[in-house]
Design a protein around this motif. Structure first.
Motif, PDB file in Angstrom:
ATOM      1  N   SER A  59       0.821  -1.205   0.000  1.00  0.00           N
ATOM      2  CA  SER A  59       0.000   0.000   0.000  1.00  0.00           C
ATOM      3  C   SER A  59       0.857   1.257   0.000  1.00  0.00           C
ATOM      4  N   ASN A  83       0.266   3.776   1.696  1.00  0.00           N
ATOM      5  CA  ASN A  83       0.269   4.255   3.082  1.00  0.00           C
ATOM      6  C   ASN A  83       0.361   3.043   4.006  1.00  0.00           C
ATOM      7  N   ARG A  84       1.590   2.711   4.414  1.00  0.00           N
ATOM      8  CA  ARG A  84       1.803   1.500   5.201  1.00  0.00           C
ATOM      9  C   ARG A  84       1.687   1.740   6.709  1.00  0.00           C
ATOM     10  N   GLU A  85       1.216   2.913   7.081  1.00  0.00           N
ATOM     11  CA  GLU A  85       0.984   3.200   8.498  1.00  0.00           C
ATOM     12  C   GLU A  85      -0.489   3.062   8.874  1.00  0.00           C
ATOM     13  N   SER A  86      -1.335   2.840   7.884  1.00  0.00           N
ATOM     14  CA  SER A  86      -2.775   2.788   8.105  1.00  0.00           C
ATOM     15  C   SER A  86      -3.295   1.408   7.701  1.00  0.00           C
ATOM     16  N   SER A 102      -5.492   1.590   2.203  1.00  0.00           N
ATOM     17  CA  SER A 102      -5.279   2.360   0.969  1.00  0.00           C
ATOM     18  C   SER A 102      -4.888   1.394  -0.149  1.00  0.00           C
ATOM     19  N   THR A 148      -3.794   6.561  13.717  1.00  0.00           N
ATOM     20  CA  THR A 148      -4.033   6.537  12.280  1.00  0.00           C
ATOM     21  C   THR A 148      -5.483   6.878  11.962  1.00  0.00           C
TER      22      THR A 148
END
Length: 317
Positions: free
Chosen positions: A213, A215-218, A242, A281
């Protein structure tokens, strides 16, 4: 207990060598189970259900933001070695799969987030439509990055609640992509070589970080199961919210893959599932891109006799 051989030479799709073949035997790539006949899948959990079967519909209103680090205890997710991954590809009759080649010591590894241990990447495969849904909405595709706990044998991992870690990335579809949405372009050049069951390629170098993704923090995460036989409840799921993108032409290509009408397991009844998200997040609501009518026709067969999951919610096991 029925023997499940998770890793034999080509590492056939997520444990679907549940036909108990022994190491060194000749591998038959014809499916031994069918997505059209889930009631007769091998494995007790597949037939009778369990406490934490997958996939599920994730209701964002029920997601626990993990401020107390109840489940997400180990800091940010850390992906190591995904930039250049040597893989072999196969159409195993259920999906297209790319398996890590070479010694286990050089496989990409994942840790952090809900993962206490180090997990090595074994393979990547595809589901169309997606297996998980968000608030009753499915994406056109779901990619699964299958990892095994590095301190365990595969057989041992299948018996542990945290023996496996599967990273899930949704695939969305639109007519044309912007320059920053070309995540799947490198991968897609190999798909035409894998349209028939038994087709295989080797010596492919993939930048798998592009397929993760943006956005790899969400993400969502929960303890669940394999979504193919024998449905072992041994998986920590990490599901990015995402998606990556494919063009409608790229997605149509998967409609030509000879794996049957569809290749996703039905949604499972919620029991002991608790879905978490990182504390700070802000999760994105799913936005399914509207795409061309001819693509709609390509996926329409997938819904035949599968059930109206959009309107009926979660199906029973």
């Amino acid at each position: 207990m029925c023997a499940v051989i998770f890793r034999i030479a080509a590492f056939i799709y997520m444990f679907d060598v549940a036909s108990a073949q022994e190491p060194g035997s000749t591998i038959d790539y014809q499916p031994v189970w069918s997505y059209d006949d889930e009631a007769n899948w091998p494995g007790r959990h597949c037939r009778e259900g369990g406490r934490r079967q997958s996939p599920i519909d994730i209701k964002t209103s029920d997601v626990v933001h993990d401020f107390t680090k109840q489940f997400i205890k180990y800091g940010p997710l850390q992906f190591t070695g995904y930039h250049k991954v040597l893989v072999s590809g196969i159409n195993n009759g259920h999906t297209i799969q790319f398996s890590s080649e070479g010694e286990e010591a050089i496989h990409p590894v994942l840790t952090g987030g809900p993962l206490k241990y180090l997990y090595r990447l074994e393979q990547l495969h595809f589901h169309w439509l997606s297996e998980h849904s968000i608030n009753g909405v499915k994406y056109p595709m779901e990619l699964h990055f299958v990892h095994v706990r590095a301190d365990l044998t595969v057989y041992e991992a299948l018996g542990k609640r945290d023996g496996l870690a599967i990273v899930s990335v949704f695939g969305n579809v639109q007519a044309e992509l912007d320059d920053y949405q070309q995540e799947a372009s490198e991968l897609m050049q190999h798909i035409p070589k894998l349209l028939k069951t038994g087709d295989r390629i080797s010596g492919v170098l993939l930048d798998m970080k592009k397929l993760l993704s943006p956005n790899r923090e969400s993400y969502y995460t929960y303890s669940g199961s394999l979504t193919s036989p024998e449905c072992n409840e041994a998986v920590i799921w990490i599901i990015f919210d995402s998606p990556i993108f494919l063009t409608d032409a790229q997605y149509r290509l998967f409609g030509k893959v000879g794996v049957g009408r569809h290749n996703f397991r039905s949604l499972q009844k919620l029991k002991h599932h608790v879905v978490f998200a990182p504390a700070e997040t802000k999760l994105h609501m799913p936005q399914i891109v509207l795409f061309f009518e001819d693509v709609i026709r390509v996926i329409s067969d997938f819904f035949t006799n599968v059930g109206t999951f959009m309107s009926n919610g979660i199906q029973t096991e």
